[in-house]
Motif scaffolding. Sequence first.
Motif, PDB file in Angstrom:
ATOM      1  N   UNK A  62      72.355  69.640  22.549  1.00 13.44           N
ATOM      2  CA  UNK A  62      71.411  70.608  23.116  1.00 13.44           C
ATOM      3  C   UNK A  62      70.601  70.026  24.278  1.00 13.44           C
ATOM      4  N   UNK A  63      70.879  68.781  24.638  1.00 18.73           N
ATOM      5  CA  UNK A  63      69.995  68.090  25.583  1.00 18.73           C
ATOM      6  C   UNK A  63      70.141  68.608  27.018  1.00 18.73           C
ATOM      7  N   UNK A  64      71.308  69.154  27.379  1.00 19.40           N
ATOM      8  CA  UNK A  64      71.514  69.574  28.765  1.00 19.40           C
ATOM      9  C   UNK A  64      70.499  70.629  29.221  1.00 19.40           C
ATOM     10  N   UNK A  65      70.373  71.778  28.561  1.00 18.15           N
ATOM     11  CA  UNK A  65      69.396  72.767  29.039  1.00 18.15           C
ATOM     12  C   UNK A  65      67.966  72.275  28.941  1.00 18.15           C
ATOM     13  N   UNK A  71      77.115  58.949  29.645  1.00 17.07           N
ATOM     14  CA  UNK A  71      76.920  59.491  30.995  1.00 17.07           C
ATOM     15  C   UNK A  71      78.201  60.114  31.521  1.00 17.07           C
ATOM     16  N   UNK A  72      79.358  59.474  31.234  1.00 17.96           N
ATOM     17  CA  UNK A  72      80.627  60.000  31.730  1.00 17.96           C
ATOM     18  C   UNK A  72      80.869  61.428  31.223  1.00 17.96           C
ATOM     19  N   UNK A  73      80.751  61.617  29.904  1.00 19.80           N
ATOM     20  CA  UNK A  73      80.999  62.942  29.339  1.00 19.80           C
ATOM     21  C   UNK A  73      79.905  63.924  29.731  1.00 19.80           C
ATOM     22  N   UNK A  74      78.682  63.424  29.872  1.00 24.04           N
ATOM     23  CA  UNK A  74      77.602  64.281  30.333  1.00 24.04           C
ATOM     24  C   UNK A  74      77.880  64.772  31.756  1.00 24.04           C
ATOM     25  N   UNK A  75      78.396  63.869  32.599  1.00 21.88           N
ATOM     26  CA  UNK A  75      78.741  64.243  33.964  1.00 21.88           C
ATOM     27  C   UNK A  75      79.843  65.296  33.979  1.00 21.88           C
TER      28      UNK A  75
END
Length: 263
Positions: free
Chosen positions: A228-231, A90-94
């Motif tokens: 690839x999960x973000x978009x 979550x940290x890096x995703x944020x």
Amino acid sequence: MPKGKTKTAMNGVDYFRQGWHLAMLPGIRRYVIAPLLVNVLLMGSAFIWLFKRLNVWIPELLGHIPHWLQWLNYLLWPLAVLSLLLFFGYFFSTLANWIAAPFCGLLAEQLENKLTGHPLPEIGWAGLIKDLPRIMWREWLKLKYYLPRALLLLLVHFIPGIGQTLAPLLWFIFGAWMMAIQYCDYPFDNHRVPFVTMRQALATHRSAHLQFGGLVSVFTLIPGVNLVIMPVAVCGATAMWVDQYRGLSATLAAQGQRDVKSS
């Protein structure tokens, strides 16, 4: 939170599945490229670094287990790894979302246009740059909501006996909720629905959003797929907005303004 009827029963799994298809639609793919590149560069580098550090951090974390529970190490080791993966995922995703936020908002806008056939006002690249301070402030509100709760969950790790067992479950639930907030916020923000009002709206269908956010969290932990999960998550959350909340957008925005004035 105002009440209103939805078109269909909410199912976070269905919207997550839709996200994969929607991200590949003609006319949408070009808006996927920028958030995809940010995610590949940042998440790829971050997880390579993280996996190199696990052999150092895990023994330190397990060192807080009382001596009489050392025999549980073989069970607690994978739970400790899972906790760290959830936290750093979550940290890096944020962090990636901070960098990619303007592009994610643009992707959500263009996908909503395509799904509804009723285009939002075009802001263009000049408008996007002008809007950066507001977009960054919105990301700060998410981080401000996240940090104190994350710190409390970190303290759970140090509860003797049960902390190392309970913390991964709590991290997963909280991470799923935060992933739902992170990605559902883009279409809400495009319609200027305040952050607090957005959270209240999501809370009325909490189980569906936990399903959606839980799947995003799981796929964020899978090497390769997490790039690839973000978009995909932005597209799934936008489809959810169109089906469930778009008809209430004016009411939500007005409610948000009343909440701001009364706070």
